[in-house]
Design an enzyme around this catalytic site. Structure first.
Site, mmCIF file in Angstrom:
data_model
loop_
_atom_site.group_PDB
_atom_site.id
_atom_site.type_symbol
_atom_site.label_atom_id
_atom_site.label_comp_id
_atom_site.label_asym_id
_atom_site.label_seq_id
_atom_site.Cartn_x
_atom_site.Cartn_y
_atom_site.Cartn_z
ATOM 1 N N ARG A 1 -8.922 27.033 3.769
ATOM 2 C CA ARG A 1 -9.648 26.134 4.663
ATOM 3 C C ARG A 1 -10.119 26.846 5.925
ATOM 4 N NH1 ARG A 1 -6.897 21.070 2.801
ATOM 5 N NH2 ARG A 1 -7.906 19.268 3.746
ATOM 6 N N ARG B 1 -2.726 6.836 2.459
ATOM 7 C CA ARG B 1 -2.208 7.970 3.218
ATOM 8 C C ARG B 1 -2.287 7.708 4.721
ATOM 9 N NH1 ARG B 1 -4.941 13.412 0.864
ATOM 10 N NH2 ARG B 1 -5.009 13.823 3.086
ATOM 11 N N ARG C 1 -10.442 14.920 10.958
ATOM 12 C CA ARG C 1 -10.424 15.804 9.783
ATOM 13 C C ARG C 1 -11.822 16.326 9.458
ATOM 14 N NH1 ARG C 1 -7.798 11.943 5.728
ATOM 15 N NH2 ARG C 1 -7.963 13.593 4.180
HETATM 16 P P1 AMP Z 1 -5.577 17.277 1.995
HETATM 17 O O1 AMP Z 1 -4.659 16.507 1.117
HETATM 18 O O2 AMP Z 1 -6.133 18.507 1.324
HETATM 19 O O3 AMP Z 1 -6.664 16.438 2.612
HETATM 20 O O4 AMP Z 1 -4.686 17.834 3.208
HETATM 21 C C1 AMP Z 1 -4.016 16.947 4.087
HETATM 22 C C2 AMP Z 1 -3.608 17.691 5.359
HETATM 23 O O5 AMP Z 1 -2.688 18.758 5.014
HETATM 24 C C3 AMP Z 1 -4.737 18.390 6.105
HETATM 25 O O6 AMP Z 1 -5.450 17.511 6.964
HETATM 26 C C4 AMP Z 1 -3.973 19.455 6.876
HETATM 27 O O7 AMP Z 1 -3.286 18.930 7.987
HETATM 28 C C5 AMP Z 1 -2.921 19.884 5.841
HETATM 29 N N1 AMP Z 1 -3.453 20.981 4.997
HETATM 30 C C6 AMP Z 1 -3.738 20.930 3.661
HETATM 31 N N2 AMP Z 1 -4.228 22.098 3.226
HETATM 32 C C7 AMP Z 1 -4.264 22.927 4.306
HETATM 33 C C8 AMP Z 1 -4.698 24.264 4.520
HETATM 34 N N3 AMP Z 1 -5.212 25.004 3.542
HETATM 35 N N4 AMP Z 1 -4.549 24.777 5.773
HETATM 36 C C9 AMP Z 1 -4.033 24.065 6.761
HETATM 37 N N5 AMP Z 1 -3.646 22.787 6.654
HETATM 38 C C10 AMP Z 1 -3.754 22.215 5.441
#
Ligand code: AMP
Length: 221
Positions: free
Chosen positions: A91, A163, A174
């Site tokens: 990311r 969530r 986000r």
């Molecule tokens: P997601 O389920 O992919 O939307 O991720 C939910 C949250 O987890 C994100 O908003 C970040 O806070 C954290 N997160 C997930 N993947 C990453 C990543 N590659 N780097 C940093 N934080 C992450």
């Protein structure tokens, strides 16, 4: 035969989870979602989960070193040998560089980066109605793809929940994080000749077709 390793790139709510699920089912790949691993750690109240929680609740990214180490451990497991679908990682540019390093050491590489394009307005409406199964993580939407019985997963009977970070304030944060830190990866991987861009809006079955076609083309290269 080299492993079919795929990165799914796209904003939160662009459908990476849904596409990853299909790719893994149809092509026998392993789904690696950093968000899911963080949420699992949060549920089990591990040290990693507690550290990640503050960032997640604010729509910010967990620090790069923490996230990259977690991915390094996950990709060292033997089940990913035939190939994996990375959902939510990398990311940031430093994470992309760590990934190259992790894969070099494993004598492996990325075959394709599938970039799922969805407009911001669509993202906000998708995320505000999103519900997820607590047991199997299958995503639903209260209007666009509701469960047959409200609050219950069609596939496994698990409980559906919203969530914590799918509230309007965190969704906006986000999206800002995505535009600032993640979208530069499209250019980074385009320069590496790996990006296949697909339209992420329209009927889900059509988006799945586009993703599968992109993955199969990458496999044939
Ligand atoms: P997601 O389920 O992919 O939307 O991720 C939910 C949250 O987890 C994100 O908003 C970040 O806070 C954290 N997160 C997930 N993947 C990453 C990543 N590659 N780097 C940093 N934080 C992450």
């Amino acid at each position: 035969m080299t492993a079919l390793n795929i990165i799914l790139l796209g904003a939160p709510g662009s459908g990476k989870g849904t596409q990853a699920e299909q790719l893994c089912k149809q092509l026998e790949l392993v789904h690696v979602s950093t968000g899911d691993i963080f949420r699992e750690n949060l549920k089990n109240k591990t040290e990693l989960g507690q550290l990640a929680q503050t960032y997640m609740n604010e729509g910010k990214l967990v620090p790069d070193d923490v996230t990259a180490n977690m991915v390094r451990d996950r990709l060292a497991k033997p089940d990913v040998q035939k190939g994996f679908v990375l959902d939510g990682f990398p990311r940031t540019l430093p994470q992309a560089e760590s990934l190259t390093d992790i894969l070099n050491k494993l004598n492996s590489q990325i075959k394709a980066v599938i970039y799922i394009k969805v407009a911001d307005e669509e993202i906000v409406s998708r995320l505000s109605g999103r519900r997820i199964c607590r047991s199997c993580q299958k995503p639903y939407h209260v209007i666009f793809s509701p469960a047959a019985k409200e609050g219950v997963c069609d596939t496994c009977g698990g409980e559906l929940y919203q969530r914590d970070d799918d509230n309007p304030t965190t969704v906006r944060a986000r999206l800002t994080t995505y535009h600032q830190q993640t979208s530069p990866l499209v250019e980074y991987y385009t320069k590496a000749g790996l990006v296949v861009e697909i339209e992420g809006q329209g009927p889900v079955a059509e988006v799945i077709d586009r993703t599968l076609t992109a993955a199969r083309q990458a496999a044939a290269k």
